[in-house]
Design an enzyme around this catalytic site. Sequence first.
Site, PDB file in Angstrom:
ATOM      1  N   LEU A  82      45.422  29.890  42.774  1.00  0.00           N
ATOM      2  CA  LEU A  82      47.149  29.345  42.105  1.00  0.00           C
ATOM      3  C   LEU A  82      47.111  28.296  42.764  1.00  0.00           C
ATOM      4  O   LEU A  82      46.699  27.359  43.294  1.00  0.00           O
ATOM      5  CB  LEU A  82      48.432  29.923  42.881  1.00  0.00           C
ATOM      6  N   ASP A  83      47.445  27.283  41.799  1.00  0.00           N
ATOM      7  CA  ASP A  83      47.039  25.588  42.057  1.00  0.00           C
ATOM      8  C   ASP A  83      47.877  24.824  42.906  1.00  0.00           C
ATOM      9  O   ASP A  83      49.087  26.353  43.037  1.00  0.00           O
ATOM     10  CB  ASP A  83      48.433  24.839  41.245  1.00  0.00           C
ATOM     11  N   LYS A  84      47.984  24.531  44.105  1.00  0.00           N
ATOM     12  CA  LYS A  84      48.718  23.733  45.346  1.00  0.00           C
ATOM     13  C   LYS A  84      50.524  23.931  45.254  1.00  0.00           C
ATOM     14  O   LYS A  84      50.673  24.468  46.150  1.00  0.00           O
ATOM     15  CB  LYS A  84      48.533  22.617  45.761  1.00  0.00           C
TER      16      LYS A  84
END
Length: 339
Positions: A164-166
């Site tokens: 997942l993105d930050k």
Amino acid sequence: MIISSPLELDETDDLQDDSSSDLGSLPPVEVREIIVPVEMHGQRLDRMLVLAVPEFSRSYLQQLLEDGAVTRAQVTHLKASLKVKAGEVWTIELRATPQSQAFQPELMALSVVYQDAHLFILDKPAGLVVHPAPGHWSGTLMNGLLGLDAALMDLPRAGIVHRLDKDTSGLMVVARTRQAMDGLVKKIAAREVKRQYLAVSDRPWVGARQRAVELPIGRDPANRLRMAVVDLSKNSGKLAKTHFHVLDQSVQGSLVRCILETGRTHQIRVHMASLQMPLVGDAIYGGSPHDLMPRQALHADQLGFDHPVSGETLAFRSPLPADLKHLLQAWALSYNESA
């Protein structure tokens, strides 16, 4: 210790297996001399290094090249495409790089939703980077995983099979054994891992409340720091498909259920933007900032699959994080936990 190449930290890109090298026995600095043999004459410098020092990964040798650890006649060379000649004498300093040092265990408070001998299910908070990369060589989810389970040192990427993105919150599955990792990679490739997200846009939804978007995604030709819907006849990219279902609307915006059929870099964010529905807080793709949502309004709230070892059907839900809950309340958007 398994080392793999740093990965871009993207919203939901599926990771395929890659080969890695063991740097656990590497001394602080080892200077190795390489005399280019006749059969390597005319090879690129980076290719020659890979052939001459086969016990280390290509990515690690590339890091050393970029860090100035490769010389000829006491002159440092950084250009990977430089052609070498038979009989030349090169030296390479085999030393720790920021990337190799990044694969260190750290004690971290991780939210473990489920665990058994083969799997972890984690609920990742927004703001936590998944994998070490430039600017984030420590304090990542991978560092926390290595601190949680030392055996993950023996798996590529510490068992991470998707990311997942930050600034995306929610559920992730992590393998604890090679058997589970291989099984999960195959399941993701076969689209047998079900992932659902909640997204909020400040734009009104137009048209049918349910629709599928099937548009290829690749690097934006005009801005290599972001992704875009691309024409595959002109640009590289991958087919991508997302199902959307509007859960609620108000004057302020729309709450949308997003179901991934593929897992491409920034897929939901790009497909939402293609519908003129960028996510609240997602400045990269045209979303508007909001005081209650200091990040993109995207949460991976549902994850389901058959256990890669036992075959048991597993399903997990993540409650709304506080920032998303407050935004929905402020905008009078209703969310039914069973939706």
